[in-house]
Write a protein that holds these residues in place. Structure first.
Motif, mmCIF file in Angstrom:
data_model
loop_
_atom_site.group_PDB
_atom_site.id
_atom_site.type_symbol
_atom_site.label_atom_id
_atom_site.label_comp_id
_atom_site.label_asym_id
_atom_site.label_seq_id
_atom_site.Cartn_x
_atom_site.Cartn_y
_atom_site.Cartn_z
ATOM 1 N N ARG A 33 0.808 -1.230 0.000
ATOM 2 C CA ARG A 33 0.000 0.000 0.000
ATOM 3 C C ARG A 33 0.840 1.279 0.000
ATOM 4 N NH1 ARG A 33 -0.138 -2.213 4.800
ATOM 5 N NH2 ARG A 33 0.305 -1.014 6.682
ATOM 6 N N ASN A 34 1.983 1.275 0.678
ATOM 7 C CA ASN A 34 2.808 2.486 0.712
ATOM 8 C C ASN A 34 3.388 2.822 -0.661
ATOM 9 O OD1 ASN A 34 2.345 2.870 3.450
ATOM 10 N ND2 ASN A 34 4.121 1.663 4.039
ATOM 11 N N ASP A 35 3.645 1.814 -1.475
ATOM 12 C CA ASP A 35 4.151 2.026 -2.832
ATOM 13 C C ASP A 35 3.028 2.349 -3.808
ATOM 14 O OD1 ASP A 35 6.995 1.354 -2.414
ATOM 15 O OD2 ASP A 35 6.212 -0.643 -1.966
ATOM 16 N N ASP A 37 -0.527 3.483 -2.961
ATOM 17 C CA ASP A 37 -1.490 4.546 -2.635
ATOM 18 C C ASP A 37 -1.083 5.898 -3.205
ATOM 19 O OD1 ASP A 37 -3.077 2.742 -1.332
ATOM 20 O OD2 ASP A 37 -2.534 3.379 0.694
#
Length: 168
Positions: A33-35, A37
């Motif tokens: 998700r951090n990459d 979103d």
């Protein structure tokens, strides 16, 4: 994040059960998700179909982690603004296509991408897609590059996984 990848640990890899490919995709998308979103869109919310595979969840997660990690890497290198990763599940054919809209795979290297130690990444080890192919072979499944433009979901790299047909 550790809860999401806990099935990769050895004890979990030994448990064979019915695994939802769609649920595994959702877990790996959450893991990245951090990459993803705000940077890369997926069609996860649009997936309505599913495939159930009798294996261990760690195997399917490892396959998806490698494929999505590669897509993220090459999408970041592509310089495109609207980056996408799409999944297409066909329960009748028991296939999963993982597709991105990056620069794709050059035709001359398609035969090499699953070879051990082959990488186009500057710091790559060339084991990711090799491991994916080996893991899939353990469950009588296979992975290939989608080369026909009419069969591609997005314009970049497209990989199709064909799971073994269920016993009748």
């Amino acid at each position: 994040d550790m809860n999401l990848i806990q099935p990769l640990f050895k004890i979990q890899r030994q448990k064979t059960k019915d695994i939802s490919v769609k649920e595994c995709i959702a877990k790996v998308v959450r893991y990245f998700r951090n990459d993803l979103d705000g940077r890369i869109t997926t069609n996860l919310d649009e997936l309505s179909e599913d495939i159930i595979v009798k294996t261990n969840v760690g195997l399917i997660l490892q396959i998806l982690i490698n494929l999505i990690d590669n897509s993220i890497y090459w999408l970041q290198k592509s310089g495109k603004n609207d980056k996408e990763i799409h999944f297409k599940i066909d329960p009748e054919e028991r296939t999963l296509i993982v597709s991105d809209n990056g620069n794709g795979i050059r035709e001359d290297i398609v035969p090499l991408v699953f070879n051990e130690f082959f990488s186009m990444k500057s710091n790559g080890r060339g084991l990711g897609l090799y491991i994916v192919r080996e893991l899939l072979s353990r469950i009588n499944a296979e992975i290939t590059v989608v080369e026909n433009d009419e069969d591609k979901i997005l314009s970049g790299a497209n990989f199709i996984i064909k799971f073994d047909k269920e016993e009748e």
